[in-house]
Design an enzyme around this catalytic site. Structure first.
Site, PDB file in Angstrom:
ATOM      1  N   GLN A 147     -45.692 -12.103   9.269  1.00 24.82           N
ATOM      2  CA  GLN A 147     -44.574 -12.896   9.773  1.00 24.82           C
ATOM      3  C   GLN A 147     -44.254 -12.522  11.220  1.00 24.82           C
ATOM      4  O   GLN A 147     -44.185 -11.346  11.576  1.00 24.82           O
ATOM      5  CB  GLN A 147     -43.334 -12.681   8.912  1.00 24.82           C
ATOM      6  CG  GLN A 147     -42.178 -13.603   9.279  1.00 24.82           C
ATOM      7  CD  GLN A 147     -40.999 -13.432   8.348  1.00 24.82           C
ATOM      8  OE1 GLN A 147     -40.102 -12.659   8.641  1.00 24.82           O
ATOM      9  NE2 GLN A 147     -41.004 -14.167   7.231  1.00 24.82           N
ATOM     10  N   CYS A 205     -33.773 -15.514  10.054  1.00 19.23           N
ATOM     11  CA  CYS A 205     -33.087 -14.228  10.090  1.00 19.23           C
ATOM     12  C   CYS A 205     -31.653 -14.399  10.607  1.00 19.23           C
ATOM     13  O   CYS A 205     -31.449 -14.936  11.699  1.00 19.23           O
ATOM     14  CB  CYS A 205     -33.840 -13.236  10.971  1.00 19.23           C
ATOM     15  SG  CYS A 205     -33.041 -11.612  11.056  1.00 19.23           S
ATOM     16  N   GLY A 240     -33.331 -18.176  -2.215  1.00 16.83           N
ATOM     17  CA  GLY A 240     -31.926 -17.845  -2.082  1.00 16.83           C
ATOM     18  C   GLY A 240     -31.178 -17.735  -3.391  1.00 16.83           C
ATOM     19  O   GLY A 240     -31.178 -18.678  -4.196  1.00 16.83           O
ATOM     20  N   GLU A 241     -30.584 -16.562  -3.647  1.00 19.59           N
ATOM     21  CA  GLU A 241     -29.695 -16.326  -4.788  1.00 19.59           C
ATOM     22  C   GLU A 241     -30.408 -16.497  -6.127  1.00 19.59           C
ATOM     23  O   GLU A 241     -29.810 -16.918  -7.123  1.00 19.59           O
ATOM     24  CB  GLU A 241     -28.473 -17.246  -4.701  1.00 19.59           C
ATOM     25  CG  GLU A 241     -27.193 -16.672  -5.268  1.00 19.59           C
ATOM     26  CD  GLU A 241     -26.709 -15.413  -4.568  1.00 19.59           C
ATOM     27  OE1 GLU A 241     -25.955 -14.663  -5.208  1.00 19.59           O
ATOM     28  OE2 GLU A 241     -27.067 -15.173  -3.386  1.00 19.59           O
TER      29      GLU A 241
END
EC number: 1.3.1.-
Length: 313
Positions: free
Chosen positions: A61, A91, A193-194
């Site tokens: 990355q 980020c 996410g989550e």
């Protein structure tokens, strides 16, 4: 995931979980061609065919905002053996954003497009170039513009974290907004996410329409989460302890005793999100500064918990 999903954690997680690939911590690009040692520092797997000990591919990355510099460094990474390049436009760290990197670039879809296009042109056609983004910086107004831009620039797939930079990591993640992007683009979209549990994974798939998921903190909290998502047996607490003990053994000699204890305690702290047993255990080890003592406590815990399993070290 900077400072968490490093070489040692990637090794530990892919030893016990089934992943199609994993992604390195970001290599920060700030206008110069980085020497090989920098790439090896952030992605030591480049020395072993860009695979973890279990054979899982590691994509490299990059984080930066200058198209020319990002393209040059992407070519350098591929020359060193990177099998794919992932571009970080997600980020939320303030220090990164202040220097023109990460999620703040989502306010400039044309810049996101330019960086993606430059990197795509700089590496061989068989090397995938992917993009990771959030739903936006301050708001979600430009989410689709960014997604369409990276698609037009030639990205192989797009991973979307279901929150803006302003929303940080506060629940909930807006999986339905990922779905709105997926419906408008033709490239594959991966939801992120989550996702802490199997139930979260299933709801994310249903709300986003994405079958492919990227796991971050949830994979640390439950190292066997990928097994559960794939239809395997639920994880036992002693299995988590076994991963922590093996991790502690792997990192011996890679830092000071206090640093290494800190690494194990950091992982244990994440485990509290999924395992109620981790809270009291964290209290019992939080002052430990000798790795052998900390591992001995984990050893005792694994032989006396209430899920009926015993794991030897």
């Amino acid at each position: 995931m900077e400072g968490l999903a490093d070489f040692w954690v990637r090794r530990a997680l892919t030893d016990v979980g089934t992943y199609d690939w994993c992604v390195s911590e970001f290599v920060r690009v700030s206008g110069e061609l980085l020497p090989p040692r920098v790439f090896y520092r952030w992605c030591p797997e480049l020395r072993d065919g860009a695979r973890t000990r279990s054979g899982t591919p590691v994509h490299l990355q990059l984080l930066g905002s200058d198209p020319v510099s990002m393209a040059d460094n992407a070519a350098q990474a591929v020359a060193l053996g990177a099998p794919a390049i992932d571009l970080n436009f997600g980020c939320p760290a303030k220090i990164v954003n202040r220097h023109g990197g990460g999620a703040i670039l989502l306010d400039e879809p044309e810049r996101v497009h330019a960086v993606t296009r430059a990197v795509r042109a700089a590496v061989p056609a068989h090397i995938p170039v992917s993009v990771k983004m959030r739903l936006g910086n301050e708001d979600m107004d430009l989410a689709l513009d960014n997604a369409l831009g990276v698609q037009e620039a030639g990205a192989a797939w797009l991973t979307v974290h279901g929150r803006t930079k302003r929303q940080g990591y506060r629940p909930p993640a807006y999986w339905d907004r990922i779905g709105a992007i997926r419906e408008r683009v033709t490239l594959p979209v991966i939801a992120n996410g989550e996702i802490w549990t199997l139930e979260d994974a299933r709801r994310c798939q249903a709300e986003s329409g994405c079958q492919d998921l990227m796991l971050g903190r949830g994979a640390v909290a439950n190292p066997m989460l990928t097994r559960e998502v794939a239809g395997g047996e639920p994880t036992g607490w002693t299995e988590v302890l076994a991963v922590l003990r093996a991790f502690g053994a792997d990192i011996v000699g890679t830092g000071s005793e206090a640093q290494l204890c800190g690494r194990v305690k950091q992982w244990l702290s994440y485990s509290r999100r999924r395992w109620p047993q981790a809270g009291p255990l964290m209290e019992s080890v939080k002052r430990e500064t000798r790795l052998a003592d900390l591992r001995a406590i984990l050893e005792r815990e694994s032989g006396g918990n209430n899920d009926g399993q015993v794991v030897s070290f």
